[in-house]
Motif scaffolding. Sequence first.
Motif, PDB file in Angstrom:
ATOM      1  N   PHE A  17      48.424  -7.100   6.632  1.00 47.55           N
ATOM      2  CA  PHE A  17      47.821  -8.088   7.525  1.00 47.55           C
ATOM      3  C   PHE A  17      48.674  -9.350   7.595  1.00 47.55           C
ATOM      4  O   PHE A  17      49.215  -9.818   6.592  1.00 47.55           O
ATOM      5  CB  PHE A  17      46.406  -8.463   7.052  1.00 47.55           C
ATOM      6  CG  PHE A  17      45.761  -9.497   7.932  1.00 47.55           C
ATOM      7  CD1 PHE A  17      45.237  -9.142   9.164  1.00 47.55           C
ATOM      8  CD2 PHE A  17      45.728 -10.830   7.540  1.00 47.55           C
ATOM      9  CE1 PHE A  17      44.669 -10.096   9.990  1.00 47.55           C
ATOM     10  CE2 PHE A  17      45.155 -11.797   8.362  1.00 47.55           C
ATOM     11  CZ  PHE A  17      44.623 -11.421   9.590  1.00 47.55           C
ATOM     12  N   ASN A  18      48.792  -9.906   8.785  1.00 45.91           N
ATOM     13  CA  ASN A  18      49.416 -11.211   8.996  1.00 45.91           C
ATOM     14  C   ASN A  18      48.862 -11.786  10.295  1.00 45.91           C
ATOM     15  O   ASN A  18      48.065 -11.142  10.986  1.00 45.91           O
ATOM     16  CB  ASN A  18      50.954 -11.110   9.033  1.00 45.91           C
ATOM     17  CG  ASN A  18      51.434 -10.071  10.039  1.00 45.91           C
ATOM     18  OD1 ASN A  18      51.025 -10.070  11.193  1.00 45.91           O
ATOM     19  ND2 ASN A  18      52.314  -9.175   9.589  1.00 45.91           N
ATOM     20  N   TRP A  68      48.441 -10.029  13.796  1.00 46.54           N
ATOM     21  CA  TRP A  68      47.343  -9.160  14.201  1.00 46.54           C
ATOM     22  C   TRP A  68      46.554  -9.738  15.375  1.00 46.54           C
ATOM     23  O   TRP A  68      45.849  -9.003  16.062  1.00 46.54           O
ATOM     24  CB  TRP A  68      46.409  -8.899  13.022  1.00 46.54           C
ATOM     25  CG  TRP A  68      46.885  -7.806  12.111  1.00 46.54           C
ATOM     26  CD1 TRP A  68      48.180  -7.533  11.754  1.00 46.54           C
ATOM     27  CD2 TRP A  68      46.079  -6.845  11.426  1.00 46.54           C
ATOM     28  NE1 TRP A  68      48.225  -6.477  10.891  1.00 46.54           N
ATOM     29  CE2 TRP A  68      46.959  -6.029  10.662  1.00 46.54           C
ATOM     30  CE3 TRP A  68      44.722  -6.603  11.359  1.00 46.54           C
ATOM     31  CZ2 TRP A  68      46.494  -4.984   9.867  1.00 46.54           C
ATOM     32  CZ3 TRP A  68      44.255  -5.567  10.562  1.00 46.54           C
ATOM     33  CH2 TRP A  68      45.140  -4.761   9.825  1.00 46.54           C
ATOM     34  N   LEU A 105      37.314  -8.098  13.142  1.00 43.61           N
ATOM     35  CA  LEU A 105      38.180  -7.674  12.040  1.00 43.61           C
ATOM     36  C   LEU A 105      39.271  -8.705  11.770  1.00 43.61           C
ATOM     37  O   LEU A 105      39.461  -9.140  10.626  1.00 43.61           O
ATOM     38  CB  LEU A 105      38.797  -6.318  12.377  1.00 43.61           C
ATOM     39  CG  LEU A 105      39.884  -5.819  11.419  1.00 43.61           C
ATOM     40  CD1 LEU A 105      39.306  -5.568  10.044  1.00 43.61           C
ATOM     41  CD2 LEU A 105      40.556  -4.562  11.968  1.00 43.61           C
ATOM     42  N   VAL A 106      39.975  -9.097  12.825  1.00 39.54           N
ATOM     43  CA  VAL A 106      41.099 -10.014  12.652  1.00 39.54           C
ATOM     44  C   VAL A 106      40.615 -11.393  12.222  1.00 39.54           C
ATOM     45  O   VAL A 106      41.222 -12.043  11.354  1.00 39.54           O
ATOM     46  CB  VAL A 106      41.927 -10.104  13.947  1.00 39.54           C
ATOM     47  CG1 VAL A 106      43.082 -11.092  13.774  1.00 39.54           C
ATOM     48  CG2 VAL A 106      42.468  -8.730  14.325  1.00 39.54           C
ATOM     49  N   SER A 138      37.899 -12.184  10.500  1.00 38.29           N
ATOM     50  CA  SER A 138      37.454 -12.173   9.104  1.00 38.29           C
ATOM     51  C   SER A 138      38.638 -12.146   8.145  1.00 38.29           C
ATOM     52  O   SER A 138      38.645 -12.864   7.128  1.00 38.29           O
ATOM     53  CB  SER A 138      36.536 -10.971   8.851  1.00 38.29           C
ATOM     54  OG  SER A 138      37.217  -9.746   9.077  1.00 38.29           O
ATOM     55  N   ARG A 139      39.658 -11.357   8.486  1.00 33.73           N
ATOM     56  CA  ARG A 139      40.853 -11.311   7.630  1.00 33.73           C
ATOM     57  C   ARG A 139      41.605 -12.644   7.671  1.00 33.73           C
ATOM     58  O   ARG A 139      42.161 -13.086   6.654  1.00 33.73           O
ATOM     59  CB  ARG A 139      41.772 -10.169   8.085  1.00 33.73           C
ATOM     60  CG  ARG A 139      41.179  -8.771   7.976  1.00 33.73           C
ATOM     61  CD  ARG A 139      41.100  -8.291   6.536  1.00 33.73           C
ATOM     62  NE  ARG A 139      42.391  -8.168   5.918  1.00 33.73           N
ATOM     63  CZ  ARG A 139      43.137  -7.062   5.942  1.00 33.73           C
ATOM     64  NH1 ARG A 139      42.705  -5.990   6.603  1.00 33.73           N
ATOM     65  NH2 ARG A 139      44.289  -7.015   5.321  1.00 33.73           N
ATOM     66  N   THR A 140      41.609 -13.277   8.833  1.00 32.64           N
ATOM     67  CA  THR A 140      42.279 -14.574   8.957  1.00 32.64           C
ATOM     68  C   THR A 140      41.552 -15.638   8.155  1.00 32.64           C
ATOM     69  O   THR A 140      42.181 -16.460   7.471  1.00 32.64           O
ATOM     70  CB  THR A 140      42.353 -15.008  10.436  1.00 32.64           C
ATOM     71  OG1 THR A 140      43.059 -14.015  11.185  1.00 32.64           O
ATOM     72  CG2 THR A 140      43.067 -16.339  10.577  1.00 32.64           C
ATOM     73  N   ARG A 142      39.701 -15.232   5.515  1.00 32.16           N
ATOM     74  CA  ARG A 142      39.936 -14.998   4.089  1.00 32.16           C
ATOM     75  C   ARG A 142      41.345 -15.431   3.684  1.00 32.16           C
ATOM     76  O   ARG A 142      41.541 -16.084   2.652  1.00 32.16           O
ATOM     77  CB  ARG A 142      39.724 -13.522   3.763  1.00 32.16           C
ATOM     78  CG  ARG A 142      39.881 -13.194   2.285  1.00 32.16           C
ATOM     79  CD  ARG A 142      39.493 -11.768   1.996  1.00 32.16           C
ATOM     80  NE  ARG A 142      40.405 -10.818   2.626  1.00 32.16           N
ATOM     81  CZ  ARG A 142      40.275  -9.490   2.523  1.00 32.16           C
ATOM     82  NH1 ARG A 142      39.257  -8.977   1.839  1.00 32.16           N
ATOM     83  NH2 ARG A 142      41.138  -8.698   3.117  1.00 32.16           N
ATOM     84  N   GLY A 143      42.339 -15.081   4.531  1.00 31.54           N
ATOM     85  CA  GLY A 143      43.711 -15.471   4.215  1.00 31.54           C
ATOM     86  C   GLY A 143      43.925 -16.973   4.274  1.00 31.54           C
ATOM     87  O   GLY A 143      44.689 -17.540   3.481  1.00 31.54           O
ATOM     88  N   LEU A 196      48.192 -17.261   4.195  1.00 37.16           N
ATOM     89  CA  LEU A 196      48.719 -17.138   5.554  1.00 37.16           C
ATOM     90  C   LEU A 196      49.563 -18.336   5.986  1.00 37.16           C
ATOM     91  O   LEU A 196      50.142 -18.316   7.065  1.00 37.16           O
ATOM     92  CB  LEU A 196      47.563 -16.946   6.556  1.00 37.16           C
ATOM     93  CG  LEU A 196      46.772 -15.646   6.435  1.00 37.16           C
ATOM     94  CD1 LEU A 196      45.675 -15.599   7.479  1.00 37.16           C
ATOM     95  CD2 LEU A 196      47.700 -14.436   6.582  1.00 37.16           C
TER      96      LEU A 196
END
Length: 379
Positions: A309-310, A313, A356-357, A359-361, A363-364, A370
């Motif tokens: 992930f980065n 995405w 999805l993106v 939530s990952r962002t 968290r990062g 990030l």
Amino acid sequence: MPCTQTHAPCWRPLSQLAHPREVIRQFTPNWFAATMGTGVLALAFHQLQVPVLDCVAEGLWWLTIGLFTLFCVLYGARWLLFFDEARRIFAHSTVSMFFGTIPMGLATILNGALVFGLARWGEAVVPWVEALWWLDVGLALLCGVAIPYLMFTRQEHSIDQMTAVWLLPVVAAEVAAASGGLLAPHLADAHQQFLVVVTSYVMWAVSLPVAFSILTILMLRMALHKLPPANMAASSWLALGPIGTGALGMLVLGGDAPAVFAANGLGGLGEVARGLGLVAGIVLWGAGLWWLLTAVLITLRYMRQGMPFNLGWWGFTFPLGVYCLATLKLAAWLGLGFFSVFGQVLVVALALLWALVASRTLRGAWRGELFVSPCIAQR
């Protein structure tokens, strides 16, 4: 000290950064891609004409404004506090491309203002949107010319390292063109409408031929050197951006043309522009379908191999979003059920990808992992 892999997870904010000021020092324009993806989802939800989703859409529009404001403050602070490091971006062959995300993120806010802002505050928002649209046009044109010029004169590039990220500075002008088509009908003065529409056609022409030139080279690059590395997996979707935006722009401008051109003594030309807009919209939509199916196959291959992930995405969201909008616009023009159903399916896919993106962002960003500027890391 940053948390290490050998310890239990550290839940304090920015735990992966040596100091909180690294958020500013490591901030890059890549973050503005989040405003693009969030803003286009708001517009896609609105197009479905579902009351509950319309409330969600307006909330996403406000979130886009908040993110865009925050990112402008952070990136402006980087230039003020770390000027020597910030200016290295102009020589970086990848990060510099993301300058194009700034005017594109602004365009989604302006488009939302014509939907949600008008409903809330009335015609008083139109002069503000018009003024900011001209700013957006200037920024998009600057990105579309200056970044390729830097590619030709200062940066190091090779075909085997090329990705669809090359499209980002070029497509900004096309996004501004589509926004101009949305703005023109709300202007009271016929001459101003005409000026905005003609400028939008020019911006469309500034972008699309160059974008297709890049896409031609991209196909050759992938045939000769195969797919980019996994950390660039989402870039395969970027090709859908200029095609979907090009289709949307021609449909919107074609819808404006009859009334705007007639009010300026060019009624016959307006009907021609309307017909060309529809034909070009359908043709570009078909070209986009090929890229959409190809991007899905490429992504499935990456998923089997693993996709780290980065922030790249976010490239899954905006291109799919503008293709959604073009599909729903064709459904409105043609009255064909296929486009309506397919557009709704695409909106659902867009919403799932965004969730999805995002939530990952989140968290990062909370962990701080990030916030990485390749311009600094390479030195």
